[in-house]
Design a protein around this motif. Structure first.
Motif, PDB file in Angstrom:
ATOM      1  N   ARG A 163      -5.714   8.399  -0.388  1.00  0.00           N
ATOM      2  CA  ARG A 163      -6.783   7.975  -1.292  1.00  0.00           C
ATOM      3  C   ARG A 163      -7.861   7.267  -0.490  1.00  0.00           C
ATOM      4  NH1 ARG A 163      -4.295   4.488  -6.054  1.00  0.00           N
ATOM      5  NH2 ARG A 163      -3.076   3.530  -4.377  1.00  0.00           N
ATOM      6  N   GLY A 164      -9.110   7.708  -0.641  1.00  0.00           N
ATOM      7  CA  GLY A 164     -10.236   7.024  -0.018  1.00  0.00           C
ATOM      8  C   GLY A 164     -10.422   7.360   1.449  1.00  0.00           C
ATOM      9  N   VAL A 165     -11.521   6.870   1.997  1.00  0.00           N
ATOM     10  CA  VAL A 165     -11.863   7.045   3.409  1.00  0.00           C
ATOM     11  C   VAL A 165     -12.343   5.704   3.949  1.00  0.00           C
ATOM     12  CG1 VAL A 165     -13.364   8.189   5.071  1.00  0.00           C
ATOM     13  CG2 VAL A 165     -12.526   9.458   3.087  1.00  0.00           C
ATOM     14  N   CYS A 166     -11.790   5.288   5.077  1.00  0.00           N
ATOM     15  CA  CYS A 166     -12.196   4.017   5.694  1.00  0.00           C
ATOM     16  C   CYS A 166     -12.164   4.198   7.211  1.00  0.00           C
ATOM     17  CB  CYS A 166     -11.263   2.885   5.255  1.00  0.00           C
ATOM     18  SG  CYS A 166     -11.653   1.285   5.976  1.00  0.00           S
ATOM     19  N   GLU A 167     -13.323   4.287   7.808  1.00  0.00           N
ATOM     20  CA  GLU A 167     -13.419   4.489   9.257  1.00  0.00           C
ATOM     21  C   GLU A 167     -13.666   3.161   9.973  1.00  0.00           C
ATOM     22  OE1 GLU A 167     -12.824   7.266  10.608  1.00  0.00           O
ATOM     23  OE2 GLU A 167     -13.076   8.749   9.020  1.00  0.00           O
TER      24      GLU A 167
ATOM     25  N   LEU B 155      -7.379  -5.058   7.847  1.00  0.00           N
ATOM     26  CA  LEU B 155      -6.801  -4.655   6.569  1.00  0.00           C
ATOM     27  C   LEU B 155      -5.573  -3.783   6.826  1.00  0.00           C
ATOM     28  CD1 LEU B 155     -10.179  -3.618   4.847  1.00  0.00           C
ATOM     29  CD2 LEU B 155      -9.080  -5.882   4.839  1.00  0.00           C
ATOM     30  N   ILE B 156      -4.430  -4.170   6.260  1.00  0.00           N
ATOM     31  CA  ILE B 156      -3.155  -3.503   6.546  1.00  0.00           C
ATOM     32  C   ILE B 156      -2.617  -2.877   5.261  1.00  0.00           C
ATOM     33  CG2 ILE B 156      -0.889  -3.782   7.604  1.00  0.00           C
ATOM     34  CD1 ILE B 156      -1.935  -6.510   8.712  1.00  0.00           C
TER      35      ILE B 156
ATOM     36  N   GLN C 286     -11.186   1.540   1.215  1.00  0.00           N
ATOM     37  CA  GLN C 286     -12.585   1.995   1.131  1.00  0.00           C
ATOM     38  C   GLN C 286     -13.480   0.980   0.410  1.00  0.00           C
ATOM     39  OE1 GLN C 286     -13.245   6.118   0.058  1.00  0.00           O
ATOM     40  NE2 GLN C 286     -14.907   5.551  -1.315  1.00  0.00           N
ATOM     41  N   VAL C 287     -13.043   0.489  -0.736  1.00  0.00           N
ATOM     42  CA  VAL C 287     -13.869  -0.428  -1.531  1.00  0.00           C
ATOM     43  C   VAL C 287     -13.998  -1.782  -0.846  1.00  0.00           C
ATOM     44  CG1 VAL C 287     -14.091  -1.632  -3.743  1.00  0.00           C
ATOM     45  CG2 VAL C 287     -13.269   0.737  -3.681  1.00  0.00           C
ATOM     46  N   LEU C 288     -12.859  -2.372  -0.487  1.00  0.00           N
ATOM     47  CA  LEU C 288     -12.887  -3.719   0.101  1.00  0.00           C
ATOM     48  C   LEU C 288     -13.596  -3.726   1.447  1.00  0.00           C
ATOM     49  CD1 LEU C 288     -12.128  -6.673   0.038  1.00  0.00           C
ATOM     50  CD2 LEU C 288      -9.880  -6.081   0.965  1.00  0.00           C
TER      51      LEU C 288
END
Length: 249
Positions: free
Chosen positions: A13-17, A34-35, A46-48
């Motif tokens: 879920r989501g994308v965070c690079e 973020l773990i 992604q949101v945070l």
């Protein structure tokens, strides 16, 4: 060929690079790491991550432990290497750790087992099984016989991998993380739980006892919020609480 646990095969879920050019500032001198939790990936942030970066925080997020299904001992070694890389690249002396579910327990386990409390300014636990959860979460009252317990154990192993049983009440990992003291000297903590949690049971087992600890039910802030365990890191109300906690450091 090793068969992956079922939970490690779920769609992410989501994308965070990661942005490795990000640097701490005088106002926000600690990188935020973020773990994610069991069977999730860093995309859950992604949101945070977007909110933190917009507020000026250098923010990073590892993937680890085959979607966090590996033994926590192995995941802690991977987290150790990742945090060392963040400290080396950013030049920071300490980090802030934000962990959802297993991620919160892993952050605390890593600090204790690797003797790294001096590298941490603050820890945020989001629905973390800090004191362990019951087998099967809320379904555990259905399994009372010895044979039924065995069935539940098989289901946990098949879905969550070795990390599953390590998060249950009384596990060696949970006991080692809490032995003598639930908190580390010089580190402050925020623990955020949801009364709607059906995974960490009861939800208040997320909370910690000790100095410099703030325990919060999200419903104490958003009275009518119904937020499931798995949705906590994506919920904007929870993310706002995390951001506000960090801004007060």
């Amino acid at each position: 060929m090793t068969t992956l646990p079922l939970g490690a095969r779920r769609r992410t879920r989501g994308v965070c690079e990661d942005d490795w050019s990000a640097r701490p500032t005088a106002e926000r001198p600690w990188p935020v790491i973020l773990i994610h939790g069991t069977c999730d990936s860093k995309g859950i942030w992604q949101v945070l991550a977007g909110m933190l970066r917009a507020a000026g925080w250098a923010t990073f997020a590892p993937d680890y432990g085959t979607r966090a299904t590996a033994p926590l001992q192995e995941s802690a070694r991977q987290l150790d290497a990742y945090i060392n890389a963040v400290l080396a690249v950013t030049g920071a002396e300490k980090v802030i750790l934000v962990g959802h579910s297993q991620g919160g327990l892993l952050a605390r386990y890593w600090m204790r087992m690797h003797d790294r409390a001096e590298s941490v300014r603050h820890v945020v636990c989001i629905s973390a099984p800090n004191h362990g959860t019951t087998q099967g979460g809320i379904a555990s009252p259905l399994f009372r016989g010895e044979r039924q317990e065995e069935v539940v154990r098989t289901l946990i192993d098949g879905w969550f991998g070795p990390a599953g049983m390590q998060q249950v009440v009384g596990s060696e990992v949970v006991e080692a993380t809490n032995r003598d003291s639930e908190v580390e000297p010089g580190v402050s903590y925020t623990c955020i739980a949801t009364r709607s949690d059906a995974v960490v049971v009861p939800p208040n087992t997320c909370f910690l006892n000790g100095p410099q600890v703030r325990n919060i039910y999200i419903q104490d802030i958003e009275r009518r919020a119904i937020i499931r365990h798995e949705d906590m890191p994506l919920d904007k109300r929870v993310c706002h609480v995390v951001l506000e906690e960090l801004e007060q450091l």
